[in-house]
Design a protein around this motif. Structure first.
Motif, PDB file in Angstrom:
ATOM      1  N   GLU A 150       0.880  -1.167   0.000  1.00  8.43           N
ATOM      2  CA  GLU A 150       0.000   0.000   0.000  1.00  8.43           C
ATOM      3  C   GLU A 150       0.920   1.219   0.000  1.00  8.43           C
ATOM      4  OE1 GLU A 150      -3.945   0.730   2.253  1.00  8.43           O
ATOM      5  OE2 GLU A 150      -2.382   1.627   3.518  1.00  8.43           O
ATOM      6  N   ILE A 151       0.800   2.027  -1.034  1.00  9.99           N
ATOM      7  CA  ILE A 151       1.747   3.146  -1.156  1.00  9.99           C
ATOM      8  C   ILE A 151       1.096   4.507  -1.004  1.00  9.99           C
ATOM      9  CG2 ILE A 151       3.368   1.816  -2.545  1.00  9.99           C
ATOM     10  CD1 ILE A 151       2.412   3.432  -4.980  1.00  9.99           C
ATOM     11  N   GLY A 152      -0.207   4.525  -0.761  1.00 11.65           N
ATOM     12  CA  GLY A 152      -0.850   5.815  -0.573  1.00 11.65           C
ATOM     13  C   GLY A 152      -2.215   5.701   0.061  1.00 11.65           C
ATOM     14  N   VAL A 153      -2.482   6.607   0.994  1.00 12.34           N
ATOM     15  CA  VAL A 153      -3.806   6.790   1.584  1.00 12.34           C
ATOM     16  C   VAL A 153      -4.079   8.286   1.507  1.00 12.34           C
ATOM     17  CG1 VAL A 153      -5.252   6.560   3.637  1.00 12.34           C
ATOM     18  CG2 VAL A 153      -3.503   4.821   3.142  1.00 12.34           C
ATOM     19  N   SER A 154      -5.143   8.645   0.829  1.00 14.59           N
ATOM     20  CA  SER A 154      -5.419  10.063   0.591  1.00 14.59           C
ATOM     21  C   SER A 154      -5.988  10.739   1.826  1.00 14.59           C
ATOM     22  CB  SER A 154      -6.399  10.228  -0.577  1.00 14.59           C
ATOM     23  OG  SER A 154      -7.717   9.884  -0.188  1.00 14.59           O
ATOM     24  N   ASN A 166      -5.496  10.136  -5.899  1.00 13.17           N
ATOM     25  CA  ASN A 166      -4.213   9.686  -6.421  1.00 13.17           C
ATOM     26  C   ASN A 166      -3.180  10.797  -6.288  1.00 13.17           C
ATOM     27  OD1 ASN A 166      -2.143   9.651  -8.537  1.00 13.17           O
ATOM     28  ND2 ASN A 166      -3.186   7.908  -9.427  1.00 13.17           N
ATOM     29  N   TYR A 167      -3.527  11.964  -6.777  1.00 11.88           N
ATOM     30  CA  TYR A 167      -2.603  13.097  -6.745  1.00 11.88           C
ATOM     31  C   TYR A 167      -2.222  13.461  -5.308  1.00 11.88           C
ATOM     32  CZ  TYR A 167      -0.585  17.664  -7.649  1.00 11.88           C
ATOM     33  OH  TYR A 167       0.261  18.739  -7.701  1.00 11.88           O
ATOM     34  N   ASN A 168      -3.185  13.339  -4.410  1.00 13.08           N
ATOM     35  CA  ASN A 168      -2.986  13.715  -3.017  1.00 13.08           C
ATOM     36  C   ASN A 168      -2.124  12.722  -2.248  1.00 13.08           C
ATOM     37  OD1 ASN A 168      -4.475  13.024  -0.137  1.00 13.08           O
ATOM     38  ND2 ASN A 168      -4.048  15.210  -0.401  1.00 13.08           N
ATOM     39  N   SER A 169      -2.108  11.453  -2.667  1.00 16.43           N
ATOM     40  CA  SER A 169      -1.501  10.447  -1.797  1.00 16.43           C
ATOM     41  C   SER A 169      -0.319   9.683  -2.371  1.00 16.43           C
ATOM     42  CB  SER A 169      -2.569   9.436  -1.365  1.00 16.43           C
ATOM     43  OG  SER A 169      -3.053   8.708  -2.470  1.00 16.43           O
ATOM     44  N   LEU A 170      -0.227   9.575  -3.682  1.00 13.32           N
ATOM     45  CA  LEU A 170       0.855   8.772  -4.247  1.00 13.32           C
ATOM     46  C   LEU A 170       2.107   9.611  -4.454  1.00 13.32           C
ATOM     47  CD1 LEU A 170      -1.053   6.583  -6.851  1.00 13.32           C
ATOM     48  CD2 LEU A 170      -0.467   6.066  -4.478  1.00 13.32           C
ATOM     49  N   PRO A 171       3.265   8.989  -4.276  1.00 16.07           N
ATOM     50  CA  PRO A 171       4.502   9.747  -4.487  1.00 16.07           C
ATOM     51  C   PRO A 171       4.664  10.125  -5.951  1.00 16.07           C
ATOM     52  CG  PRO A 171       4.986   7.423  -4.127  1.00 16.07           C
ATOM     53  CD  PRO A 171       3.520   7.594  -3.902  1.00 16.07           C
ATOM     54  N   LYS A 185     -20.899  12.806   3.892  1.00 12.47           N
ATOM     55  CA  LYS A 185     -19.893  11.850   4.352  1.00 12.47           C
ATOM     56  C   LYS A 185     -18.514  12.198   3.786  1.00 12.47           C
ATOM     57  CE  LYS A 185     -21.865   8.582   6.836  1.00 12.47           C
ATOM     58  NZ  LYS A 185     -21.303   8.095   8.079  1.00 12.47           N
ATOM     59  N   ARG A 186     -17.498  11.684   4.478  1.00 11.14           N
ATOM     60  CA  ARG A 186     -16.127  11.856   4.005  1.00 11.14           C
ATOM     61  C   ARG A 186     -15.609  10.521   3.483  1.00 11.14           C
ATOM     62  NH1 ARG A 186     -12.223  15.169   7.656  1.00 11.14           N
ATOM     63  NH2 ARG A 186     -12.028  13.164   8.694  1.00 11.14           N
ATOM     64  N   ILE A 187     -14.847  10.610   2.383  1.00 11.67           N
ATOM     65  CA  ILE A 187     -14.255   9.419   1.777  1.00 11.67           C
ATOM     66  C   ILE A 187     -12.757   9.633   1.574  1.00 11.67           C
ATOM     67  CG2 ILE A 187     -16.402   8.695   0.657  1.00 11.67           C
ATOM     68  CD1 ILE A 187     -15.318   9.854  -1.983  1.00 11.67           C
ATOM     69  N   ARG A 188     -12.047   8.517   1.471  1.00 18.73           N
ATOM     70  CA  ARG A 188     -10.612   8.583   1.151  1.00 18.73           C
ATOM     71  C   ARG A 188     -10.228   7.352   0.353  1.00 18.73           C
ATOM     72  NH1 ARG A 188      -7.770   7.267   6.974  1.00 18.73           N
ATOM     73  NH2 ARG A 188      -8.505   5.117   7.094  1.00 18.73           N
ATOM     74  N   GLY A 189      -9.150   7.479  -0.408  1.00 19.04           N
ATOM     75  CA  GLY A 189      -8.680   6.382  -1.244  1.00 19.04           C
ATOM     76  C   GLY A 189      -7.455   5.713  -0.658  1.00 19.04           C
ATOM     77  N   ARG A 190      -7.381   4.403  -0.867  1.00 13.32           N
ATOM     78  CA  ARG A 190      -6.216   3.589  -0.483  1.00 13.32           C
ATOM     79  C   ARG A 190      -5.695   2.917  -1.751  1.00 13.32           C
ATOM     80  NH1 ARG A 190      -5.251   2.329   4.451  1.00 13.32           N
ATOM     81  NH2 ARG A 190      -6.630   2.958   6.112  1.00 13.32           N
ATOM     82  N   PHE A 191      -4.395   3.037  -1.981  1.00 13.94           N
ATOM     83  CA  PHE A 191      -3.795   2.560  -3.224  1.00 13.94           C
ATOM     84  C   PHE A 191      -2.699   1.533  -2.929  1.00 13.94           C
ATOM     85  CE2 PHE A 191      -5.482   6.729  -3.898  1.00 13.94           C
ATOM     86  CZ  PHE A 191      -6.013   6.702  -5.179  1.00 13.94           C
ATOM     87  N   TRP A 195      -7.135  -0.329 -11.169  1.00 16.31           N
ATOM     88  CA  TRP A 195      -6.918   0.845 -12.011  1.00 16.31           C
ATOM     89  C   TRP A 195      -5.519   0.813 -12.608  1.00 16.31           C
ATOM     90  CZ3 TRP A 195      -6.539   6.456  -9.709  1.00 16.31           C
ATOM     91  CH2 TRP A 195      -6.600   7.404 -10.734  1.00 16.31           C
ATOM     92  N   THR A 196      -5.434   1.013 -13.920  1.00 12.72           N
ATOM     93  CA  THR A 196      -4.148   1.048 -14.604  1.00 12.72           C
ATOM     94  C   THR A 196      -3.874   2.459 -15.114  1.00 12.72           C
ATOM     95  OG1 THR A 196      -4.381  -1.270 -15.244  1.00 12.72           O
ATOM     96  CG2 THR A 196      -2.769   0.034 -16.468  1.00 12.72           C
ATOM     97  N   THR A 197      -2.671   2.920 -14.858  1.00 21.78           N
ATOM     98  CA  THR A 197      -2.233   4.238 -15.318  1.00 21.78           C
ATOM     99  C   THR A 197      -0.906   4.089 -16.054  1.00 21.78           C
ATOM    100  OG1 THR A 197      -0.979   4.795 -13.315  1.00 21.78           O
ATOM    101  CG2 THR A 197      -3.320   5.366 -13.322  1.00 21.78           C
TER     102      THR A 197
END
Length: 164
Positions: free
Chosen positions: A17-21, A75-80, A106-112, A147-149
């Motif tokens: 896991e490399i990012g949590v927004s 993604n922009y907020n959490s990934l290096p 409600k509040r949401i956040r992403g985990r990558f 998701w693929t980028t």
């Protein structure tokens, strides 16, 4: 996770896991603006009184596609940031599931979690993430996706020690 990494470091992050927004509040104004942009004004999204009276949700809920669209900000907020990156592209999704509705307010956040990273062509890195969107104080996620980028970089920056 550092805010910036070198391209050669990405392969060592596969499986992690490399990012949590940060949390994003999905309020009625955001839902209404999304309804206007997409022409989807179904009452469960835009009419709080009717949604409270006639839906099982107790009020309005965000469009599933609104939740999905917020992945870019998460993604922009959490990934290096990859130092050598010149551009990032959305390649697409292999799987998307909407597990639980996001109620207005409600509040949401992403985990990558990075599941794959492979070089393609001279100046492209294809990355695949398992993404989950959590709803604050709820057990079931709003969304789960694969998701693929694509990370574009100058071919001269291609790591020598990373076979494609």
């Amino acid at each position: 996770m550092p805010r910036e990494i070198a391209l050669r470091e990405v392969k060592d992050l596969v499986g992690k896991e490399i990012g949590v927004s940060d949390w994003i509040t999905v309020d009625q104004t955001m839902i209404d603006q999304f309804a206007d942009a997409t022409h989807d004004h179904q009452f469960i999204h835009t009419d709080p009184e009717k949604a409270a009276a006639e839906s099982p949700f107790g009020g309005t809920i965000a469009h599933g596609f609104l939740t999905l669209s917020l992945l870019s900000a998460m993604n922009y907020n959490s990934l290096p940031h990859i130092r050598e990156q010149t551009m990032g592209l959305n390649y697409g999704f292999d799987k998307i599931r909407f597990g639980s509705p996001v109620r207005s307010g409600k509040r949401i956040r992403g985990r990558f979690t990075l599941t794959e990273a492979r070089l393609r062509g001279a100046g492209m890195l294809m990355t695949t993430y398992d993404v989950t969107v959590d709803i604050e104080n709820e057990r079931k996620p709003a969304l789960a996706a694969t998701w693929t980028t694509i990370v574009q970089f100058d071919p001269k920056d291609r790591p020598d020690d990373w076979s494609s």
